[in-house]
Write a protein that holds these residues in place. Structure first.
Motif, PDB file in Angstrom:
ATOM      1  N   VAL A 128     -37.250  65.290  56.833  1.00 23.54           N
ATOM      2  CA  VAL A 128     -36.112  66.157  57.528  1.00 23.54           C
ATOM      3  C   VAL A 128     -36.855  67.573  57.734  1.00 23.54           C
ATOM      4  O   VAL A 128     -36.892  68.572  57.058  1.00 23.54           O
ATOM      5  CB  VAL A 128     -34.952  66.404  56.306  1.00 23.54           C
ATOM      6  CG1 VAL A 128     -33.769  67.253  57.251  1.00 23.54           C
ATOM      7  CG2 VAL A 128     -34.298  65.100  55.616  1.00 23.54           C
ATOM      8  N   PRO A 129     -37.353  67.727  58.943  1.00 24.67           N
ATOM      9  CA  PRO A 129     -38.046  68.819  59.388  1.00 24.67           C
ATOM     10  C   PRO A 129     -37.265  69.901  59.785  1.00 24.67           C
ATOM     11  O   PRO A 129     -36.175  69.698  60.150  1.00 24.67           O
ATOM     12  CB  PRO A 129     -38.691  68.168  60.681  1.00 24.67           C
ATOM     13  CG  PRO A 129     -37.796  67.213  61.327  1.00 24.67           C
ATOM     14  CD  PRO A 129     -37.448  66.564  60.066  1.00 24.67           C
ATOM     15  N   THR A 130     -37.529  71.173  59.497  1.00 24.28           N
ATOM     16  CA  THR A 130     -36.822  72.298  59.927  1.00 24.28           C
ATOM     17  C   THR A 130     -37.337  73.442  60.631  1.00 24.28           C
ATOM     18  O   THR A 130     -36.768  74.399  60.888  1.00 24.28           O
ATOM     19  CB  THR A 130     -36.378  73.235  58.407  1.00 24.28           C
ATOM     20  OG1 THR A 130     -37.448  73.566  57.794  1.00 24.28           O
ATOM     21  CG2 THR A 130     -35.484  72.239  57.412  1.00 24.28           C
ATOM     22  N   THR A 131     -38.657  72.923  61.019  1.00 25.03           N
ATOM     23  CA  THR A 131     -39.393  74.169  61.837  1.00 25.03           C
ATOM     24  C   THR A 131     -39.916  73.765  63.136  1.00 25.03           C
ATOM     25  O   THR A 131     -40.483  74.540  63.832  1.00 25.03           O
ATOM     26  CB  THR A 131     -40.637  74.601  61.064  1.00 25.03           C
ATOM     27  OG1 THR A 131     -41.606  73.241  60.966  1.00 25.03           O
ATOM     28  CG2 THR A 131     -40.316  75.117  59.553  1.00 25.03           C
ATOM     29  N   SER A 132     -39.722  72.453  63.658  1.00 21.42           N
ATOM     30  CA  SER A 132     -40.238  72.224  65.048  1.00 21.42           C
ATOM     31  C   SER A 132     -41.507  72.588  65.208  1.00 21.42           C
ATOM     32  O   SER A 132     -41.887  73.131  66.221  1.00 21.42           O
ATOM     33  CB  SER A 132     -39.208  72.760  66.096  1.00 21.42           C
ATOM     34  OG  SER A 132     -37.868  72.382  65.861  1.00 21.42           O
ATOM     35  N   GLY A 133     -42.372  71.902  64.577  1.00 23.19           N
ATOM     36  CA  GLY A 133     -44.023  72.462  64.789  1.00 23.19           C
ATOM     37  C   GLY A 133     -44.775  71.208  64.518  1.00 23.19           C
ATOM     38  O   GLY A 133     -45.154  70.616  65.708  1.00 23.19           O
ATOM     39  N   THR A 134     -45.296  70.670  63.443  1.00 24.95           N
ATOM     40  CA  THR A 134     -46.201  69.847  63.201  1.00 24.95           C
ATOM     41  C   THR A 134     -45.783  68.413  63.552  1.00 24.95           C
ATOM     42  O   THR A 134     -46.863  67.588  63.769  1.00 24.95           O
ATOM     43  CB  THR A 134     -46.848  69.671  61.605  1.00 24.95           C
ATOM     44  OG1 THR A 134     -45.596  69.397  60.917  1.00 24.95           O
ATOM     45  CG2 THR A 134     -47.029  71.271  61.308  1.00 24.95           C
ATOM     46  N   GLY A 135     -44.782  68.105  63.726  1.00 25.44           N
ATOM     47  CA  GLY A 135     -44.304  66.556  63.961  1.00 25.44           C
ATOM     48  C   GLY A 135     -44.569  65.649  62.734  1.00 25.44           C
ATOM     49  O   GLY A 135     -44.739  64.472  62.895  1.00 25.44           O
ATOM     50  N   ALA A 136     -44.889  66.333  61.554  1.00 25.31           N
ATOM     51  CA  ALA A 136     -45.283  65.655  60.660  1.00 25.31           C
ATOM     52  C   ALA A 136     -44.008  64.411  60.179  1.00 25.31           C
ATOM     53  O   ALA A 136     -44.514  63.710  59.575  1.00 25.31           O
ATOM     54  CB  ALA A 136     -45.482  66.624  59.178  1.00 25.31           C
ATOM     55  N   GLU A 137     -42.802  64.664  60.745  1.00 31.41           N
ATOM     56  CA  GLU A 137     -41.943  63.465  60.370  1.00 31.41           C
ATOM     57  C   GLU A 137     -42.170  62.008  60.964  1.00 31.41           C
ATOM     58  O   GLU A 137     -41.603  61.187  60.971  1.00 31.41           O
ATOM     59  CB  GLU A 137     -40.542  64.033  60.936  1.00 31.41           C
ATOM     60  CG  GLU A 137     -40.477  64.073  62.615  1.00 31.41           C
ATOM     61  CD  GLU A 137     -40.825  65.548  62.914  1.00 31.41           C
ATOM     62  OE1 GLU A 137     -40.387  65.870  63.998  1.00 31.41           O
ATOM     63  OE2 GLU A 137     -41.538  66.306  61.975  1.00 31.41           O
ATOM     64  N   ALA A 138     -43.406  62.069  61.913  1.00 36.49           N
ATOM     65  CA  ALA A 138     -43.717  60.827  62.575  1.00 36.49           C
ATOM     66  C   ALA A 138     -45.269  60.706  62.618  1.00 36.49           C
ATOM     67  O   ALA A 138     -45.727  60.163  63.234  1.00 36.49           O
ATOM     68  CB  ALA A 138     -43.357  61.182  63.990  1.00 36.49           C
TER      69      ALA A 138
END
Length: 364
Positions: A128-138
């Motif tokens: 559940v990302p909260t910062t819209s940065g690294t794309g680590a969710e994918a």
């Protein structure tokens, strides 16, 4: 066309307010939720019952992952949920993966360990990302800092892709402007690097171009007004696109530099990438032989990508590398370590040691 493959999170759920679906989604994997967050896990107590938690402050270290795995095992976790920025999501991926392995972290981590493939499927993991940065969710890797080795290295395996990526643009609404700027520039960097890297392919190209367009129209708006939900939605999609793209294509010299810098200095990843983006793009644009993609980006960025990126960096008040304690005497070591980084291997241009140092000096 060269061979390529494409893989991403098993399920992506995107939209304003979708975080409210998290308890029901978690219950699909079991009742014993182990939570990974930043500094305030208690804010989720009423919304998401959990049996234990691990707080990640800053980029996750080897010790963070080891202690998180111990806690997850103690609490007999059914599912790992990470709610936070890229560092938190990476920590969640690594803890979910390592909680089921027969060996310790050093058997599987790259660069500082043996780099062996994972031997068992990770615990179910929800990002559940909260910062819209690294794309680590994918992405299929977790970046982990080793204080002992003064470097960052990845734990990487296809099975580490999240079972669910739950992306709610509203969660970024309270980010401070400087964090919005740094994380947003990281997402833009990843789209740009994945688009021109040596392993780019048609599916990632489409995602990159969409992400770049969204950042061009919305990054400054989100920086100026964090509660502009249209802008936040654009940047959340830009970050998601960038994560999918880098996981399936690669990155380049900006992230090649960021790996050793992050290990040697207490410098936020996004801010480092933001400071390096324009100088690296300029060096690559001067050295590349096939200019087709670089010309395309020039057209998207007012006819001159280098000037546009320098101006954007200034408007977003991105600090120079020197703000993080980096000095001219450090550049040679950073350049040597960057040349060996995995991200550097996909850079569209082979940069000599002297050129790497020159890029660093331009960002200093």
């Amino acid at each position: 066309m060269n061979r390529f493959e494409f893989a991403t999170a098993q399920r992506i759920i995107f939209g304003r307010g979708v975080v409210r679906e998290l308890p029901a989604l978690a219950a699909e994997f079991g009742q014993r939720v182990f939570l990974i967050t930043g500094s305030r896990p208690q804010q989720w107590e009423t919304r998401l019952p959990y049996v234990g938690f691990k707080s990640i402050r800053g980029e996750p270290t080897v010790q963070d992952i080891q202690s998180g795995v111990e806690l997850a095992k103690q609490h007999k976790a059914d599912v790992i949920i990470a709610i936070g920025g890229g560092s938190v999501v990476d920590a969640g991926k690594a803890i979910a993966a390592m909680s089921t392995q027969p060996g310790d972290l050093m058997r599987y981590i790259e660069v500082i360990g043996e780099g062996r493939p994972l031997e068992a499927a990770p615990l179910p993991f929800i990002a559940v990302p909260t910062t819209s940065g690294t794309g680590a969710e994918a992405t299929r890797n977790a970046v982990i800092a080793s204080e002992e080795h003064r470097v960052k290295a990845s734990l990487r395996h296809l099975s580490m892709l999240p079972r669910i990526a739950l992306i709610d643009p509203e969660l970024a609404g309270d980010l401070p402007p400087h964090v919005t700027a740094a994380t947003g520039m990281d997402a833009l960097t990843q789209c740009l690097e994945a688009f021109v890297c040596s392993r780019a392919q048609p599916m990632t190209d489409a995602l990159c171009l969409d992400g770049i367009q969204r950042a061009v129209r919305s990054l400054e708006r989100a920086f100026q007004n964090g509660h502009d939900l249209d802008a936040r939605e654009d940047m959340a999609l830009c970050a998601l696109n960038s994560g999918i793209a880098l996981a399936n294509a690669g990155l380049g010299a900006v992230h090649g530099f960021a790996a050793p810098i992050g290990g040697m200095f207490h410098a936020p990843h996004g801010a480092v990438c933001a400071a390096l983006l324009a100088p690296v793009w300029e060096a690559n644009a001067k050295g590349v032989q096939n200019r087709t993609k670089f010309d395309h980006i020039d057209q998207m960025l007012d006819g001159d990508a280098v000037s546009w990126l320098h101006a954007l960096t200034a408007r977003l008040q991105i600090p120079k590398l020197s703000a993080w304690g980096i000095q001219d005497s450090d550049l040679d070591e950073i350049a040597r370590k960057a040349a060996a980084a995995s991200s550097m291997k996909a850079n569209p241009v082979s940069l000599t040691h002297d050129k790497l140092v020159a890029v660093l000096r331009a960002a200093l």
